[in-house]
Design a protein around this motif. Structure first.
Motif: not given
Length: 243
Positions: A96-102
């Motif tokens: 979830s955090i990685r998708r938001k960063l992406q």
């Protein structure tokens, strides 16, 4: 389960890392899109996501191995399912955090072009190499574990054979020593038997001579011999006790 279980020791470390990652992500969200700190935090978050995902992969692989042979690891299916759910939940939080960063990298979010491109490439690289499925990881771990077990068993068998060989050699040496000792005792017994036969022959000869002398001497001679022997016995007894 015991708090000393390696799974729970690693789990505790991962949970601490996830809490730290979430705290950093909260700070990242509060930063203005064009802030330098936001860029630094983006790199820190990407590195943290990758590190946590790697640790969770290792736990997922270990759980897959335990699932194939629960009895060996003293674990039941309920505990395995509990671990798998925790692994899936942790993966979900990190993803979830990685998708938001992406998403932020793709939209720019005020990040410098060069940094945004770098972050975007990093996220794309991570997406192009998705995390392996649990079953696949478990299969690889199981194969590796089985190979290691086989090598360990072969090594233990070789050591057992070496110990057995040494034991057989020692037993052979002891057997040879016992054989030599028995042969020596057999020779001594044979010599003792020969001595006893020789002594018996001499006693028989003496008895025959005494019988012949007694027969020739008659009853008077026999009485004289008896008196002589009694006197000799008394003299010898006196000499022994007087000395």
């Amino acid at each position: 389960m015991s708090a000393l279980d390696p799974f729970y020791l690693v789990k505790e470390e991962i949970q601490d890392s996830v809490k730290g990652l979430q705290a950093t992500f909260t700070r990242w969200e509060r930063q203005p899109p064009s802030a330098t700190d936001r860029i630094v935090l983006s790199k820190e978050l990407l590195s943290g996501c990758e590190s946590i995902e790697w640790q969770v992969e290792e736990l997922d692989r270990a759980t897959g191995v335990a699932e194939r042979d629960p009895a060996r690891f003293s674990i039941d299916l309920v505990e395995i399912e509990r671990r798998k759910k925790w692994i899936a939940s942790t993966f979900s939080q990190v993803h979830s955090i990685r998708r938001k960063l992406q998403t932020a990298a793709e939209n720019g979010s005020g990040i410098r072009p060069g940094i945004a491109t770098s972050n975007r490439r990093e996220l794309m690289r991570m997406d192009e190499h998705p995390l392996p499925k649990s079953n696949h990881a478990a299969d690889n771990g199981f194969i590796t574990d089985e190979s290691g077990q086989h090598a360990l068993i072969m090594k233990e068998q070789e050591e057992d054979l070496d110990d057995l060989s040494e034991t057989v050699m020692r037993l052979g040496g002891v057997g040879l020593t016992i054989h030599e000792e028995l042969s020596s005792q057999g020779r001594l017994i044979d010599e003792l038997g020969n001595d006893m036969d020789s002594t018996a022959t001499r006693l028989d000869f003496i008895q025959k001579r005494v019988a012949t002398v007694m027969k020739k001497a008659g009853w008077k001679g026999q009485v004289m011999i008896i008196v002589f022997l009694i006197a000799l016995l008394l003299i010898l007894t006196f000499l022994v006790f007087s000395g």
